[in-house]
Structures are given as C-alpha cells and as structure tokens.
Design a protein around this motif. Structure first.
Motif, mmCIF file in Angstrom:
data_model
loop_
_atom_site.group_PDB
_atom_site.id
_atom_site.type_symbol
_atom_site.label_atom_id
_atom_site.label_comp_id
_atom_site.label_asym_id
_atom_site.label_seq_id
_atom_site.Cartn_x
_atom_site.Cartn_y
_atom_site.Cartn_z
ATOM 1 N N THR A 204 -6.994 2.596 -4.953
ATOM 2 C CA THR A 204 -5.939 3.568 -5.230
ATOM 3 C C THR A 204 -4.679 2.861 -5.699
ATOM 4 O O THR A 204 -4.266 1.854 -5.104
ATOM 5 N N SER B 47 -0.793 4.061 -6.547
ATOM 6 C CA SER B 47 0.149 5.179 -6.471
ATOM 7 C C SER B 47 1.479 4.782 -7.073
ATOM 8 O O SER B 47 1.976 3.669 -6.829
ATOM 9 N N SER C 31 -5.808 3.755 3.820
ATOM 10 C CA SER C 31 -4.508 4.227 3.365
ATOM 11 C C SER C 31 -3.368 3.793 4.278
ATOM 12 O O SER C 31 -2.210 3.719 3.847
#
Length: 270
Positions: free
Chosen positions: A140, A142, A169
């Motif tokens: 991921t 971001s 996360s």
C-alpha cells in the motif's frame, strides 16, 4: 582662548597668555611611548551576522554544502547488493516522519528491487544505518495530508507519502507507544524543509516525482518478482496519514530545534 594682560611685572606692554591646556606638546612617535602609557591589549571578536532568508538558512544545512551529497551517494552505493537490490534507479533527499512525529533527514534510494532508507551523518560524512525494504513486499502507498487525533497538542501541516509492507497497517501496541521503536511496518516521508531553496538539489527533494518513480518501481517488482503464496500488486490510495501523538513534547522539541538534521548550531553541529 586668548587673554591680554595689561602689564607683566610693571611692564606697560601687553603680554600674551596661553592656557596650559593649549600649550604645545612635543610629538612622540608611537614606538617611543613607554609601555605604561600604551592602552591595554584588546581582543577583537568577529561579528555574528545572521541571515534569516531561505538562502541564508540554506548554509546551515551540511547536506547543501558543495560536494557533500555527491560524496554521500557514492558511499551509500557500496551497500547496494547487485544480486538483491539490482541497479540504483534514483536518489532522493527527503524528511522521514516517524510514528511519534519526529522529523529525520534521510537519503532514499530506489533500486530495481529495493527501497533503501539511509541515515547519513552529513557532518562526519558517514553512513550510520540503512533500512532495506523489498519493493515486492510493499502492498500500500498512501498519499495525503497529515492527520492527528482531535486532542493532539502537536500537529503538522502538509502532504506526505506513506509506504506500507507485509499487509500490516499498524504497529503493535508496544511498538506504537515506544518512541524509539523501529519495528513499524511503514515509512512516512515528506519534502525536505529546504526543498526549493537550492536549484541544484531541488530535483532530489520533489515528493511528487518520488511518488511517481516509487509506484512504477513497486509495480515492476510485483510483476517481475512476485512473492509466492500471496496476492501481488500495490494499492495506491489518496487518504489522510494518521500520526497518533497526543502531547508530543518530545517531537515538538526535536522538530523546533531541527535535531533530526545535520546543521550548524553555534559552535556545535548535530
């Protein structure tokens, strides 16, 4: 001032009187003056001139001194392993923000298969630590503004980029509340505070260009070297980047004093 006296000891002629303060004094060369009449020795101190402009503040950062970043990159290239990292694709000068909102000056290298985060001392010109993150483990990326809990006393503005790996996360509770923990499954970056102050190095500090090249490198790594037993691919999101600090006294002192940067601080540099 001149004064006339009508007579001097009975004489009818006027006499000129010169005050003692205005009397002629024989000239004595400086070298012939006695030591007792010389002024005490004085020590001249250089003037401390402060330049508050961005150009003046630029000189306080060791990384922007001529030849410094070139030498740093050459030294860091030694730790690049061709079999594990491949070739170096780009080099970046960014600010890392840890999970306690502390700013840290970092050199970041994007290679064929890895992301290298380098803690480099630009004062002693020594590489102190390198963190290697495999690009095919990144899941991921971001991009967004920084976000803090509503009651946080130490917040920051601006945009950053967060890189997460291994499908995690958040850090564990213990690591999240340990300000010195390095066992955090993500890295957060923003632009260097002097990113646009030096035209020669400005291209190394652009967060938008870093994001573009990082996404391309991660996608390539997932395609050419997928991890077995797991879904491959990277998720690119635009969302706020949460930093869970509340009081933030430690990060306030660190960031206000720029302790995370190699700078001149009077007679002492950190």
């Amino acid at each position: 001032m001149l004064q006339l006296r009508d007579s001097v000891e009975g004489s009818g002629e006027a006499a000129l009187m010169v005050p003692a303060a205005e009397a002629d004094v024989p000239f004595t060369p400086p070298g012939d003056l006695p030591s007792s009449s010389l002024p005490p020795r004085q020590t001249l101190r250089p003037l401390s001139v402060r330049n508050p402009t961005r150009g003046g503040r630029l000189k306080e950062y060791f990384v922007f001194r001529p030849g410094t970043i070139e030498q740093a990159v050459n030294e860091i290239r030694v730790v690049v392993l061709p079999t594990e990292d491949g070739e170096v694709q780009s080099v970046w000068l960014l600010t890392e923000i840890d999970h306690w909102n502390n700013e840290k000056e970092r050199l970041v290298l994007i290679t064929d298969w890895s992301l290298l985060i380098c803690k480099y001392d630009f004062i002693s010109l020594q590489c102190q630590q390198v963190t290697r993150i495999l690009l095919n483990a990144v899941d991921t990326i971001s991009i967004g503004e920084f976000e803090f809990p509503p009651k946080s006393l130490n917040k920051r503005e601006g945009i950053g980029i967060r890189i997460q790996w291994d499908k995690q996360s958040r850090a564990s509770f213990i690591n999240r509340w340990n300000p010195w923990s390095s066992n955090v499954p993500y890295a957060t970056f923003t632009e260097h505070p002097m990113a646009d102050a030096d035209e020669k190095i400005a291209s190394l500090c652009q967060l938008e260009n870093f994001k573009t090249q990082l996404i391309q490198a991660v996608k390539k790594a997932h395609k050419e070297c997928p991890l077995p037993g797991r879904a491959n691919g990277v998720l690119v999101l635009e969302r706020p980047l949460l930093i869970e600090t509340y009081l933030g006294l430690m990060s306030f002192i660190n960031n206000e004093a720029k302790l995370g940067y190699s700078m001149t601080r009077g007679k002492i540099g950190f």
